[in-house]
Design an enzyme around this catalytic site. Structure first.
Site, PDB file in Angstrom:
ATOM      1  N   ASN A   1       0.830  -1.202   0.000  1.00 57.73           N
ATOM      2  CA  ASN A   1       0.000   0.000   0.000  1.00 57.73           C
ATOM      3  C   ASN A   1       0.864   1.251   0.000  1.00 57.73           C
ATOM      4  OD1 ASN A   1       0.908  -0.499   2.711  1.00 57.73           O
ATOM      5  ND2 ASN A   1      -0.552   1.022   3.415  1.00 57.73           N
ATOM      6  N   ASP A   2       0.297   2.381  -0.430  1.00 56.25           N
ATOM      7  CA  ASP A   2       0.972   3.649  -0.196  1.00 56.25           C
ATOM      8  C   ASP A   2       0.933   3.910   1.300  1.00 56.25           C
ATOM      9  OD1 ASP A   2       2.256   6.037  -0.538  1.00 56.25           O
ATOM     10  OD2 ASP A   2       0.853   6.819  -2.025  1.00 56.25           O
ATOM     11  N   TRP A   3       1.978   4.520   1.814  1.00 59.51           N
ATOM     12  CA  TRP A   3       2.215   4.603   3.250  1.00 59.51           C
ATOM     13  C   TRP A   3       0.994   5.166   3.996  1.00 59.51           C
ATOM     14  CZ3 TRP A   3       5.500   2.040   1.001  1.00 59.51           C
ATOM     15  CH2 TRP A   3       6.729   1.650   1.524  1.00 59.51           C
TER      16      TRP A   3
END
Length: 788
Positions: free
Chosen positions: A275-277
Site C-alpha cells: 500500500n501507499d504509506w
C-alpha cells in the site's frame, strides 16, 4: 512404573523433535513454503505489516525517517532472525534516491543524484535514455544498501493541474506504460527492485486519501489501467504500490478484483503489492484483497489481522499467500544475499550522464527566424527569477540536492558555456534573490515535507530595467518557473496562467527588445502545462525544459547555445485555455482556497468523528470525460490547442518517406525512412497513430500505437525506423459484455512527427481470422471474450 514414565517422556521428546523446526532452518529461495509452516500466527502478521513498530526499534521508522539500517529511507519489512528473514529496505523516489544526507556521529554526506523528472524523460520518447536514468537510481540504491526504490510513478495526466504530473509520464497510456517499463528495467538491471505506483486512478492530490474516483469500466480499462498493464507485461517489476484513493467505491488496497483478478490473473503479475504509506482502512481486508504488505506498519494492524484469522473472518490461507510474496521479495533482496554495499556511488559520472540525457526531453515549441541557438558573441540579458533559481525537482527530492551544494542555475550555466551576461541586470537579480532567500528561509524550515513550494517572487520594477538592457544586450532570455508538490494540486490563476508580474515582464521585454530588432527567448522551467497562447506571439522562441536534474543550468545552456539540439516532443497537450480541458470537474476552486490558506485538503476531512462524503470533486470525482482525456478529446472533438500532443521542433529539418506495413505475429511491423534535410545534427521522433475508419462504437479519432526515436543524424543522413503495433492494445473494452474486443474492418495507420501532422498513411484490413487469433490468447475478464 518409573521406567515406564521415563520411556514415555523419551518417546514424546522424540516425536516433538520430529515436529519441531529444523535446528538451522534459514530462509532461502527453495524453502519458502517450509519456512511459512514454521511461522507463528503473530510472526505471519508481523511479516505483512511494516516495521514501524515499538517492539522493533532498530528497523522502526515512518515516511522518510527510519533511524537504523539506512537512515532516512521510507521504511522496511519486519525481520525474523531465527529463520534468517532479513528486512527489506525501501527508499522513496523517483527523482532521486531519498535518504538522510547526514548521519549521527559522521562528517560524511550521503548524497544522491537528482535525475530528470519523469515528465522530462517522457518528452524524450526514448526508452533507452529512460532506462539509463533508471539504472542510475538502481546503482545508487545498490551502493547505499537499499533493496527497493518506490518508483516510477505512472498515473495518467488527466488534468494539467494535478500536483504530481511532474513525476508521471503522459496523458497517453501507451507512452506512459512503455516509459515506466524502461525505467523499471533500468532500476532492476542493477539487482534491486522497482515499485510501480500508484495503482490506480490516482489523478488528483486533494483529499487523495478519501477521494472516490468514479470512472466507467471502459475508461478504467483503456486508459487508467492500460498504462500499468503495459509496464507489467514489459518489465515484471518486483513490487507495485496501491494508491490512497477509492475506485468506484472500494479502496484500491482492499479491492480483490483489482489486485488478484486483474493484476495477477489477467496480467500475470508475480511480485508483491504494497500500500501507499498509511493507505487503506482495514488491514484484514487489505490482506484478503491481495495487498501483501502494509506500510509503514502499526501494531494495531498486526492485532487486527491476528484477530481476523482467529475469528475466521480472514482465512489463514489468504494470509499465507501474502506472507509467501513477502518472503519471495526478501530472498531477492541484496540484504538477504549479504551484498557488501559501498556507500559511495559514482555521483560525478551519474550527474554527467543526467546532463547529457536532458536535452533529449527539452521541447522546442517555437523558433522564429532561427532565434536559437544563441551565438557565442551575443550578450544575453537574463530575465526572470527562475534564471537564477531554477526548479530541478519536487520539494521532497530537493533535500538531497540542497545538501550537495545546490543545483546549477542558468546564469552560471550560460557563463560556463562562454556566454556573456548583461551584468547590471545579473547583479540586480542576484541581490534580489539573496533577499528573498533570507525572507523565506524561516518559512521553509517550518513547512512539512508534503507542503507546496514557496518560490522567490519576481522583481516588481523590472519594467525599469528593460529599456537599458535592450540598448546594451543583444538578446533577451526569460525564464518562467512552476513547481508543485505531493498532496497539493495547482490552481488556475497565477499558476496555470501567468501572474501579472510575469505578464508585465514578457510584455515589457518584448516591446523594448523588438523595438531594437532584437530577439526574445522564453525558457519554461515548469512541472506541467501552462497557458501559453495569450503571450506566445510576443516572443521569438520557446523552450520547455520541464524540471531537469541538478545539472539544469548546464544542460539548458547546452541546448540554448547549440552544443546539442533539443529533440523532445510533448507527452501531453497544451490547451489554448483551461476551459478547453475535458476534465473540468477537477477541484481547481478548492485549490485556490488551499493555496491561500496553506492547508492540505487531502487531510481536511480526515476526522474519526464525522467523515464527509458529499463534496463533489473532493470526496468523489466523476470522470465525465470518460476515455476522452488529452489529445483523444482535442482530436476527436476538433478543439484547437496551443501545441498538440507529440509536438516538438529541433534545430534541423526532417522528412519521412517509404512507409511500409507488414502483418506479423501478434500485430504489425511498420517501417519508414527518416532523413535529416537540415544543416544541424539532431534526433527525431516518429509517432504512429491508428484510426478505425468505420467504428461500431464511439472511438477516438486517433490513438498512439507505437513510436521510435532516431539515432543522432548528421545533415543529409538517413535511417530506417521500425515499430511494432501490438494487436492487444488496438482493442476496445465492452462494458455491456465485460470483455475486450478487436473489431474486424478497415483501419488507417498514420506516421508523423506529432499527433496533428501525419504525412504518411496506409490502410490496414484486420480480418476475422486475425481477431480470432488475438482473442484466443487473452484471458477472460468477468465474462466471455467475444467476436462480432
Amino acid at each position: 512404573m518409573k521406567r515406564l514414565l521415563i520411556g514415555g517422556l523419551a518417546l514424546l521428546l522424540a516425536i516433538g523433535g520430529i515436529c519441531a523446526a529444523p535446528k538451522e532452518l534459514k530462509l532461502n529461495e527453495k524453502n519458502i513454503d517450509q519456512v511459512i509452516k514454521e511461522l507463528t500466527l503473530q510472526e505471519k502478521a508481523h511479516l505483512v505489516v511494516g516495521a514501524r513498530l515499538a517492539d522493533n526499534k532498530d528497523a522502526a521508522g515512518e515516511i522518510g525517517f527510519t533511524k537504523k539500517l539506512v537512515p532516512g529511507v521510507a521504511g522496511t519489512t519486519y525481520p525474523i532472525e531465527r529463520l534468517g528473514i532479513a528486512p527489506v529496505v525501501m527508499a522513496d523516489g523517483p527523482s532521486a534516491v531519498r535518504l538522510a544526507v547526514k548521519r549521527e556521529g559522521e562528517d560524511k554526506l550521503y548524497l544522491a543524484t537528482n535525475i530528470p523528472s519523469e515528465i522530462l524523460l517522457a518528452s524524450s520518447w526514448n526508452d533507452d535514455a529512460t532506462f539509463r536514468m533508471g539504472a542510475i537510481l538502481g546503482e545508487e540504491c545498490l551502493d547505499y544498501g537499499i533493496d527497493v526504490l518506490l518508483g516510477p510513478g505512472l498515473n495518467m495526466m488527466r488534468n494539467p493541474l494535478c500536483g504530481r504530473n511532474y513525476e508521471y509520464f503522459s496523458e497517453d497510456p501507451l507512452l506512459a506504460g512503455k516509459m515506466a517499463a524502461a525505467m523499471t528495467n533500468g532500476i532492476e538491471s542493477k539487482g534491486v527492485g522497482a515499485c510501480l505506483k500508484h495503482f490506480a486512478v490516482n489523478n488528483q492530490e486533494l483529499n487523495r486519501i478519501f477521494n472516490d474516483a468514479r470512472v466507467s469500466q471502459r475508461a478504467l480499462r483503456e486508459i487508467y489501467l492500460r498504462n500499468f498493464e503495459i509496464a507489467i507485461r514489459e518489465a515484471q517489476p518486483w513490487t507495485i504500490m496501491t494508491s490512497y484513493n477509492n475506485v468506484n467505491g472500494t479502496h484500491t488496497s482492499e479491492s480483490r478484483e483489482l489486485l488478484e483478478t486483474v493484476l495477477r490473473d489477467e496480467w500475470g503479475f508475480k511480485g508483491l503489492v504494497v500500500n501507499d504509506w498509511g493507505g487503506g482502512y482495514d488491514a484484514a481486508k487489505q490482506i484478503w484483497a491481495g495487498n501483501d504488505l502494509i506500510e509503514p506498519g502499526r501494531y494495531a494492524e498486526v492485532k487486527r489481522i491476528m484477530e481476523a484469522v482467529k475469528s475466521g473472518e480472514l482465512a489463514e490461507a489468504d494470509l499465507d499467500r501474502c506472507v509467501k510474496r513477502v518472503l519471495e521479495l526478501v530472498v531477492k533482496s541484496i540484504r538477504h544475499k549479504g551484498y557488501k554495499f559501498s556507500n559511495n556511488p559514482p555521483l560525478a559520472e551519474n550527474a554527467k550522464l543526467a546532463r547529457q540525457t536532458e536535452p533529449e526531453g527539452f521541447v522546442l515549441l517555437k523558433n522564429e527566424q532561427n532565434s536559437l541557438p544563441l551565438k557565442r558573441e551575443q550578450k544575453v540579458a537574463l530575465f526572470g527569477i527562475g534564471s537564477y533559481n531554477l526548479i530541478v525537482s519536487n520539494s521532497v527530492s530537493l533535500r538531497t540536492v540542497w545538501a550537495s551544494g545546490g543545483s546549477i542555475n542558468l546564469n552560471k550555466g550560460l557563463e560556463s558555456a562562454g556566454i556573456s551576461l548583461y551584468e547590471p541586470l545579473n547583479d540586480k537579480y542576484i541581490k534580489h534573490l539573496d533577499r528573498e532567500i533570507k525572507r523565506l528561509t524561516p518559512v521553509w524550515k517550518l513547512r512539512r515535507w508534503c507542503s507546496y513550494d514557496i518560490r522567490p517572487t519576481e522583481l516588481k520594477d523590472i519594467r525599469n530595467q528593460t529599456a537599458q538592457a535592450a540598448e546594451e544586450a543583444d538578446i533577451a532570455v526569460i525564464t518562467i518557473g512552476r513547481n508543485s508538490s505531493e498532496a497539493f494540486d495547482r490552481h488556475i490563476e497565477r499558476d496555470f496562467n501567468l501572474n501579472m508580474h510575469e505578464q508585465a515582464m514578457i510584455a515589457a521585454v518584448s516591446r523594448d527588445f523588438h523595438s531594437k530588432g532584437k530577439k526574445v527567448v522564453v525558457v519554461l522551467n515548469i512541472c506541467s502545462p501552462i497557458e501559453i497562447a495569450s503571450w506566445r506571439d510576443k516572443v521569438d522562441a520557446i523552450l520547455v525544459t520541464w524540471l531537469p536534474s541538478q545539472e539544469a543550468g548546464n544542460s539548458i545552456a547546452d541546448a540554448l547555445v547549440g552544443k546539442v539540439s533539443p529533440s523532445g516532443h510533448l507527452p501531453n497537450s497544451f490547451p489554448m485555455k483551461y476551459a478547453d480541458v475535458p476534465s473540468q470537474n477537477f477541484p481547481h476552486n478548492e485549490v485556490e482556497w488551499c493555496a491561500e490558506s496553506g492547508k492540505n485538503l487531502s487531510r481536511a476531512f480526515d476526522q474519526k468523528q464525522h467523515l464527509y462524503y458529499d463534496i463533489p470533486n473532493i470526496d468523489y470525482t466523476n470522470y465525465v470525460e470518460d476515455i476522452y482525456i488529452g489529445y483523444r478529446h482535442y482530436a476527436t472533438r476538433n478543439v484547437e490547442v496551443a501545441y498538440p500532443f507529440g509536438f516538438g521542433l529541433t534545430y534541423s529539418k526532417f522528412e519521412m518517406s517509404d512507409m511500409k506495413v507488414k502483418e506479423v505475429k501478434g500485430g504489425y511491423e511498420v517501417t519508414c525512412a527518416v532523413k535529416n534535410t537540415g544543416s544541424v545534427a539532431a534526433k527525431q521522433v516518429v509517432q504512429l497513430y491508428s484510426s478505425e475508419l468505420k467504428p461500431e462504437i464511439d472511438r477516438p479519432a486517433i490513438e498512439l500505437r507505437a513510436y521510435a526515436k532516431t539515432p543522432l543524424l548528421q545533415p543529409n543522413e538517413e535511417c530506417v525506423v521500425k515499430m511494432f503495433v501490438d494487436n492487444r492494445y488496438m482493442m476496445s473494452f465492452s462494458e455491456k459484455r465485460c470483455a475486450w474486443h478487436l473489431a474486424a474492418g478497415e483501419y488507417e495507420f498514420s506516421l508523423g512527427f506529432d499527433s496533428q501532422t501525419r504525412p504518411l498513411t496506409q490502410r490496414v484490413t484486420i480480418k476475422k481470422e486475425t481477431v480470432e487469433k488475438v482473442h484466443s490468447v487473452l484471458l477472460p475478464t468477468n465474462g466471455k471474450l467475444f467476436i462480432e
